[in-house]
Design a protein around this motif. Structure first.
Motif, short mmCIF file in Angstrom:
data_model
loop_
_atom_site.label_atom_id
_atom_site.label_comp_id
_atom_site.label_asym_id
_atom_site.label_seq_id
_atom_site.Cartn_x
_atom_site.Cartn_y
_atom_site.Cartn_z
N GLU A 214 0.84 -1.19 0.00
CA GLU A 214 0.00 0.00 0.00
C GLU A 214 0.87 1.25 0.00
OE1 GLU A 214 -3.15 -0.08 -0.38
OE2 GLU A 214 -3.31 -2.25 -0.26
N HIS A 215 0.29 2.33 -0.50
CA HIS A 215 1.06 3.56 -0.56
C HIS A 215 1.33 4.10 0.84
CE1 HIS A 215 1.47 7.99 -0.85
NE2 HIS A 215 2.38 7.61 -1.71
N ASP A 216 2.57 4.54 1.05
CA ASP A 216 2.99 5.04 2.35
C ASP A 216 4.04 6.11 2.11
OD1 ASP A 216 4.41 5.46 4.77
OD2 ASP A 216 3.83 3.50 5.53
N PHE A 217 3.72 7.38 2.44
CA PHE A 217 4.67 8.47 2.20
C PHE A 217 5.99 8.22 2.91
CE2 PHE A 217 0.98 11.26 1.06
CZ PHE A 217 1.46 11.67 -0.17
N GLU A 218 5.92 7.83 4.17
CA GLU A 218 7.15 7.65 4.94
C GLU A 218 8.05 6.59 4.31
OE1 GLU A 218 4.18 8.00 6.29
OE2 GLU A 218 4.52 9.95 7.24
N ARG A 219 7.44 5.50 3.85
CA ARG A 219 8.23 4.44 3.23
C ARG A 219 8.90 4.94 1.95
NH1 ARG A 219 7.00 1.19 -0.96
NH2 ARG A 219 8.26 -0.71 -1.19
N GLY A 304 4.62 0.34 -4.49
CA GLY A 304 3.96 1.24 -3.55
C GLY A 304 3.87 2.67 -4.01
N LYS A 306 2.49 5.95 -5.82
CA LYS A 306 1.17 6.44 -6.14
C LYS A 306 1.25 7.24 -7.43
CE LYS A 306 -2.78 9.07 -4.38
NZ LYS A 306 -3.34 9.88 -3.27
#
Length: 473
Positions: A214-219, A304, A306
């Motif tokens: 899933e999309h995760d900014f921090e990752r 991941g 976006k």
């Protein structure tokens, strides 16, 4: 008297179709509504009297109907299928000739594995070939291109398919609807239950159960910060592609390549998302040093990422500098050019045709154009449309890119730069740059026109190309 005759004719036609009298009433003009036998809700059916022809559809139960061969399916923008027959054939037929009920569906639900296999088999019949499965998503290609533009995802209740080229055109049991600016097709799980035993060798339960990232900014931001980037070489594939000489190649302005790891040699591009007045890195595009022969592409995104609403400022800048870039652009009131590809945007920048922004996909043109207009209310904005005027053998557009460029321009009060027959199919600003030089890019931008004028020109061009192909639409 004419109304009575027409009412009688519609009632007679419906009795012939269903084999019994049904309630009907005029809805408007030549359009009537009716209640089919067995309907729980009244007047869910529609029949249109076209004089020599009749068209019939139903908002609810039509997937259970199988029509006689005298009816043909009509291509429309409706969310349900529409069938047409000659009025004479209907009125002269035996009552109940037209429709028989489909065999009842098995009640046991399909597993995810079974649904994916059945949906993949259905897509194959529509010309889409499964190339690979990753993170539970199927990647499909068709005759319109080597790269797998089609995507298939299944849930417990439905199969969902879309093409990033916008060239999907599926029949039953698929129903198309526009969502997030993209045409997506849905088919209910129950529609595939008759195909429970379909086996697709590539589809395995282990592949489908792969965890989707899933999309995760921090990752994503963490990955970006840890990339060991070094200056991209001048001879990198994406700088020299299409250039007849080194002088016509694009120059590296701040681009770096991965020094090691699975993307060694790839140019890394941050994909910004605009949130709460600031830019964040929501994905990373990798411009590969060579084309992936299996999938026919030289670009990819890390897991991941976006894509929706993503953009990049070209030459590349840090995420923290994007608000300042907007401020400087507002003050300068300079022309801003929105492109699909990053290297297309670099060609615009290096030609001096305007401030360049890339949005990675034609599906993002509308959202990014609206963002630019919100941030730059007084700047002239040009949408640089890729010259996607190719048609399939049956006259269908292979890409909706030009139409999306026109839509983006309407939404953002912008203009569209469109080539048409003056340049090759699929050409973009970097092709003009490498073949004709920077002055030609500037002239192309200066010739940008209002979206209504471009769309009219585009539609006339497409009709002419269809005529040349001997195709009628």
């Amino acid at each position: 008297m004419a109304v009575i005759e027409k009412t009688t004719r519609i009632a007679d036609a419906l009795e012939k179709i269903f084999g019994e009298k049904v309630a009907c009433r005029r809805r408007t003009g030549a359009l009537w509504e009716f209640t089919a036998p067995g309907d729980r809700n009244e007047f869910m059916g529609r029949i249109r009297d076209g004089g020599d022809t009749l068209e019939i559809w139903h908002f609810g139960r039509q997937r259970d109907w199988i029509f006689d061969s005298r009816f043909s399916k009509v291509q429309t923008s409706f969310s349900v299928p529409v069938f047409r027959a000659r009025t004479e054939d209907v009125l002269n037929a035996e009552p109940g000739f037209a429709i028989r009920r489909a065999a009842p569906m098995p009640q046991q639900r399909l597993s995810q594995h079974e649904l994916f296999s059945a949906a993949a088999e259905s897509l194959a019949r529509h010309g889409w070939e499964l190339k690979r499965i990753s993170q539970g998503i199927g990647y499909f290609s068709n005759a319109n291109g080597r790269s797998p533009a089609g995507r298939l995802h299944v849930t417990e209740d439905a199969a969902i398919f879309w093409s990033h080229r916008g060239d999907a055109d599926l029949g039953e049991p698929w129903v198309g609807t526009f969502k997030d600016g993209m045409l997506k097709f849905y088919a209910p799980e129950r529609a595939f239950r008759q195909q429970r035993d379909v086996a697709c060798p590539m589809v395995t339960a282990s592949l489908l159960s792969e965890t989707r990232v899933e999309h995760d900014f921090e990752r994503i931001e963490s990955i970006w910060s840890k990339l060991a980037l070094k200056p991209a070489p001048a001879e990198h594939r994406h700088f020299v592609k299409g250039a007849p000489s080194p002088e016509r190649a694009l120059k590296n302005e701040g681009f770096g390549v991965c020094a090691s790891g699975p993307y060694a040699g790839a140019v890394a591009v941050p994909m910004f998302q605009w949130e709460d007045g600031r830019a964040r890195i929501g994905g990373i595009q990798m411009l590969l040093p060579a084309e992936n022969q299996e999938f026919g592409t030289d670009k990819t995104m890390i897991r991941g990422s976006k894509l929706e609403k993503a953009f990049a400022i070209v030459p590349l800048i840090a995420a923290d500098d994007v608000p300042n870039w907007f401020a400087q652009a507002r003050d300068s009131k300079a022309r801003v050019v929105l492109c699909e590809g990053v290297m297309t945007a670099l060609a615009v920048h290096q030609s001096g045709a305007g401030l360049a922004v890339a949005c990675f996909s034609s599906n993002n043109l509308v959202s990014v154009a609206k963002l630019l207009r919100e941030q730059l209310p007084d700047n002239p904005i040009v949408i640089a449309a890729d010259n996607d005027i190719a048609l399939t053998r049956d006259g269908k557009l292979k890409s909706q890119a030009v139409l999306k460029a026109c839509e983006a321009a309407r939404e953002a009060n912008a203009h569209v730069a469109f080539m048409g027959r003056s340049r090759p199919v699929g050409a973009d600003a970097r092709d003009i740059f490498t073949s004709e030089g920077p002055e030609a890019v500037r002239r192309w931008m200066d010739a940008a026109a209002a979206p209504e004028a471009v769309r009219e020109r585009f539609e006339k061009l497409i009709e002419k190309r269809r005529t040349e192909l001997g195709v009628e639409r």
